[in-house]
Motif scaffolding. Structure first.
Motif, PDB file in Angstrom:
ATOM      1  N   GLN A 173      38.067   4.010  69.250  1.00  0.00           N
ATOM      2  CA  GLN A 173      38.288   5.340  69.808  1.00  0.00           C
ATOM      3  C   GLN A 173      38.536   6.365  68.705  1.00  0.00           C
ATOM      4  N   VAL A 174      39.252   5.964  67.663  1.00  0.00           N
ATOM      5  CA  VAL A 174      39.493   6.869  66.534  1.00  0.00           C
ATOM      6  C   VAL A 174      38.170   7.187  65.834  1.00  0.00           C
ATOM      7  N   ILE A 175      37.351   6.158  65.626  1.00  0.00           N
ATOM      8  CA  ILE A 175      36.049   6.361  64.980  1.00  0.00           C
ATOM      9  C   ILE A 175      35.175   7.293  65.815  1.00  0.00           C
ATOM     10  N   GLN A 176      35.192   7.098  67.118  1.00  0.00           N
ATOM     11  CA  GLN A 176      34.406   7.957  68.001  1.00  0.00           C
ATOM     12  C   GLN A 176      34.842   9.413  67.887  1.00  0.00           C
ATOM     13  N   LYS A 177      36.155   9.634  67.791  1.00  0.00           N
ATOM     14  CA  LYS A 177      36.650  11.001  67.654  1.00  0.00           C
ATOM     15  C   LYS A 177      36.233  11.602  66.316  1.00  0.00           C
ATOM     16  N   ILE A 178      36.263  10.817  65.246  1.00  0.00           N
ATOM     17  CA  ILE A 178      35.823  11.315  63.930  1.00  0.00           C
ATOM     18  C   ILE A 178      34.338  11.683  63.993  1.00  0.00           C
ATOM     19  N   GLU A 179      33.541  10.820  64.632  1.00  0.00           N
ATOM     20  CA  GLU A 179      32.100  11.093  64.747  1.00  0.00           C
ATOM     21  C   GLU A 179      31.845  12.387  65.505  1.00  0.00           C
ATOM     22  N   GLU A 180      32.566  12.596  66.601  1.00  0.00           N
ATOM     23  CA  GLU A 180      32.367  13.812  67.389  1.00  0.00           C
ATOM     24  C   GLU A 180      32.718  15.056  66.566  1.00  0.00           C
ATOM     25  N   THR A 181      33.840  15.009  65.868  1.00  0.00           N
ATOM     26  CA  THR A 181      34.279  16.170  65.087  1.00  0.00           C
ATOM     27  C   THR A 181      33.324  16.450  63.933  1.00  0.00           C
ATOM     28  N   LEU A 182      32.920  15.390  63.206  1.00  0.00           N
ATOM     29  CA  LEU A 182      32.040  15.580  62.057  1.00  0.00           C
ATOM     30  C   LEU A 182      30.643  16.017  62.499  1.00  0.00           C
ATOM     31  N   ALA A 183      30.156  15.486  63.615  1.00  0.00           N
ATOM     32  CA  ALA A 183      28.835  15.890  64.107  1.00  0.00           C
ATOM     33  C   ALA A 183      28.816  17.380  64.457  1.00  0.00           C
ATOM     34  N   GLY A 184      29.900  17.874  65.046  1.00  0.00           N
ATOM     35  CA  GLY A 184      29.978  19.296  65.349  1.00  0.00           C
ATOM     36  C   GLY A 184      30.016  20.157  64.098  1.00  0.00           C
ATOM     37  N   ALA A 185      30.667  19.634  63.028  1.00  0.00           N
ATOM     38  CA  ALA A 185      30.769  20.415  61.796  1.00  0.00           C
ATOM     39  C   ALA A 185      29.471  20.390  60.989  1.00  0.00           C
ATOM     40  N   MET A 186      28.621  19.355  61.176  1.00  0.00           N
ATOM     41  CA  MET A 186      27.402  19.204  60.382  1.00  0.00           C
ATOM     42  C   MET A 186      26.142  19.549  61.158  1.00  0.00           C
ATOM     43  N   ILE A 187      26.280  20.153  62.320  1.00  0.00           N
ATOM     44  CA  ILE A 187      25.124  20.401  63.175  1.00  0.00           C
ATOM     45  C   ILE A 187      24.121  21.370  62.551  1.00  0.00           C
ATOM     46  N   ASP A 188      24.561  22.263  61.671  1.00  0.00           N
ATOM     47  CA  ASP A 188      23.677  23.277  61.091  1.00  0.00           C
ATOM     48  C   ASP A 188      23.064  22.846  59.767  1.00  0.00           C
ATOM     49  N   PHE A 189      23.260  21.604  59.351  1.00  0.00           N
ATOM     50  CA  PHE A 189      22.768  21.147  58.057  1.00  0.00           C
ATOM     51  C   PHE A 189      21.627  20.151  58.243  1.00  0.00           C
ATOM     52  N   PRO A 190      20.697  20.087  57.296  1.00  0.00           N
ATOM     53  CA  PRO A 190      19.484  19.268  57.448  1.00  0.00           C
ATOM     54  C   PRO A 190      19.718  17.784  57.158  1.00  0.00           C
ATOM     55  N   VAL A 191      20.715  17.196  57.801  1.00  0.00           N
ATOM     56  CA  VAL A 191      21.008  15.775  57.619  1.00  0.00           C
ATOM     57  C   VAL A 191      21.251  15.133  58.975  1.00  0.00           C
ATOM     58  N   LYS A 192      21.142  13.809  59.007  1.00  0.00           N
ATOM     59  CA  LYS A 192      21.413  13.045  60.223  1.00  0.00           C
ATOM     60  C   LYS A 192      22.527  12.057  59.928  1.00  0.00           C
ATOM     61  N   LEU A 193      23.586  12.095  60.734  1.00  0.00           N
ATOM     62  CA  LEU A 193      24.709  11.180  60.576  1.00  0.00           C
ATOM     63  C   LEU A 193      24.415   9.907  61.361  1.00  0.00           C
ATOM     64  N   ASP A 194      24.503   8.752  60.696  1.00  0.00           N
ATOM     65  CA  ASP A 194      24.168   7.485  61.340  1.00  0.00           C
ATOM     66  C   ASP A 194      25.395   6.795  61.929  1.00  0.00           C
ATOM     67  N   SER A 195      26.415   6.553  61.131  1.00  0.00           N
ATOM     68  CA  SER A 195      27.607   5.851  61.628  1.00  0.00           C
ATOM     69  C   SER A 195      28.785   6.153  60.715  1.00  0.00           C
ATOM     70  N   ILE A 196      29.983   5.995  61.298  1.00  0.00           N
ATOM     71  CA  ILE A 196      31.235   6.201  60.561  1.00  0.00           C
ATOM     72  C   ILE A 196      32.100   4.957  60.739  1.00  0.00           C
ATOM     73  N   GLN A 197      32.754   4.549  59.676  1.00  0.00           N
ATOM     74  CA  GLN A 197      33.611   3.370  59.717  1.00  0.00           C
ATOM     75  C   GLN A 197      34.948   3.677  59.042  1.00  0.00           C
ATOM     76  N   ILE A 198      36.015   3.054  59.552  1.00  0.00           N
ATOM     77  CA  ILE A 198      37.323   3.072  58.881  1.00  0.00           C
ATOM     78  C   ILE A 198      37.377   1.819  58.027  1.00  0.00           C
ATOM     79  N   GLU A 199      37.172   1.968  56.735  1.00  0.00           N
ATOM     80  CA  GLU A 199      37.082   0.819  55.838  1.00  0.00           C
ATOM     81  C   GLU A 199      38.450   0.174  55.595  1.00  0.00           C
ATOM     82  N   ASN A 200      39.481   0.996  55.483  1.00  0.00           N
ATOM     83  CA  ASN A 200      40.807   0.462  55.165  1.00  0.00           C
ATOM     84  C   ASN A 200      41.867   1.384  55.746  1.00  0.00           C
TER      85      ASN A 200
END
Length: 326
Positions: A173-200
């Motif tokens: 659930q934390v990862i999903q929230k990070i993905e939602e927030t980061l996707a909204g912040a990067m929507i205007d840039f020419p990149v595609k976000l694939d996945s986010i992980q909490i490594e440690n």
């Protein structure tokens, strides 16, 4: 005539070269011919060098950004290409999936400090790689100036919305929230976000100790609950056994009472039938005796023991039996 003239010209040239060679001193070099040969060789080398420097290749998984006098002019795909020597330069830009990690300090919902490392896999959109390079100068600059700050901000914002226990138990659930927030912040840039992980994730030692204590108490409570449930089951089993035994005894008693009742009824029925039969026999016997007096005498005769009476009751009495009404 033409053939003869050609032969004469060749012979004249040969004689002239021979005379020139004979006239040269030993060790002397013909500088005129040598200069011509060197010029020719140099020209060939320069031409080959220009051709060689004008060709270049772009590897698979990359695109090329062609710059003319430092200005980005066009984008080329993988393969063999040519450029204008000394005017054009080529920069390769990777368009395969890249992984970027960030270690940061954040706080949970209850203001508990945590150390976390998050990573994001992202890819440059091939058709917009030229714009990314033109605006940000390359992948490293884009990561440092655009991606990394937004990743840190999204991670801190998401962690602040969850308690430490929720972060541990519901990391997805934390990862999903990070993905939602980061996707909204990067929507205007020419990149595609694939996945986010909490490594440690590093929590305070005191909190980890409290979690261990709480888990131990929870395990003890679960064990006690299990023991009570087991005792309850054993008591219920004993109750069931007693009830089954009681039901069995009752069934046996009911069976015995029913058997006695049936037997008593049968005996009463038999006695009744026997009494009725005896009464009917007696009635028939009485009726027979009443209607036939000889039968009485016959019965007397059957019951006589063969001895004469010692006492006579009177003159009107016979000795053995009365034969007057014969």
């Amino acid at each position: 005539v033409t053939r003869r003239s050609l032969i004469k010209n060749k012979a004249h040239k040969g004689n002239k070269m021979l005379s020139n060679n004979l006239s040269k001193k030993p060790g002397e070099i013909d500088t005129t011919n040598l200069g011509k040969h060197m010029f020719r060789i140099g020209s060939v080398v320069i031409i080959v060098g220009l051709i060689w420097t004008s060709l270049y290749t772009i590897d698979e998984g990359h695109v090329g950004i062609v710059k003319r006098f430092g200005e980005a002019t066009t984008q080329v795909n993988p393969g063999l290409h040519y450029k204008i020597p000394f005017a054009d330069t080529v920069e390769e830009l990777e368009i395969r999936t890249r992984k970027n990690s960030e270690a940061l300090k954040a706080s949970t919902f209850e203001q508990m400090p945590v150390q976390v490392e998050v990573s994001v896999n992202w890819t440059v959109v091939r058709s917009e790689a030229f714009e990314l390079y033109k605006n940000y100068g390359g992948l490293d600059q884009f990561e440092n100036r655009i991606l990394d700050p937004r990743l840190r901000s999204a991670a801190k914002d998401a962690l602040a919305r969850f308690k430490a226990e929720q972060i541990i138990q519901s990391r997805s659930q934390v990862i999903q929230k990070i993905e939602e927030t980061l996707a909204g912040a990067m929507i205007d840039f020419p990149v595609k976000l694939d996945s986010i992980q909490i490594e440690n994730l590093v929590l305070p030692a005191k909190y980890l100790q409290s979690i261990e204590t709480k888990q131990t108490e929870k395990n003890l409570a679960a064990a006690e609950k299990h023991r009570l449930e087991r005792q309850k089951l054993e008591a219920q089993r004993e109750v069931n056994t007693a009830e089954a035994k009681r039901d069995a005894e009752k069934a046996r008693a009911d069976g015995s009472a029913y058997a006695i009742e049936i037997e008593a009824k049968a005996q009463a029925e038999a006695i009744l039938v026997k009494g009725l039969a005896e009464a009917e026999a007696m009635q028939k016997k009485s009726s027979a005796i009443k209607n036939n007096k000889m039968l009485v005498e016959y019965v007397k005769a059957q019951q006589w023991n063969g001895q004469l009476p010692t006492t006579v009751m009177g003159s009107d009495q016979g000795i053995l039996w009365n034969m007057k009404d014969k």
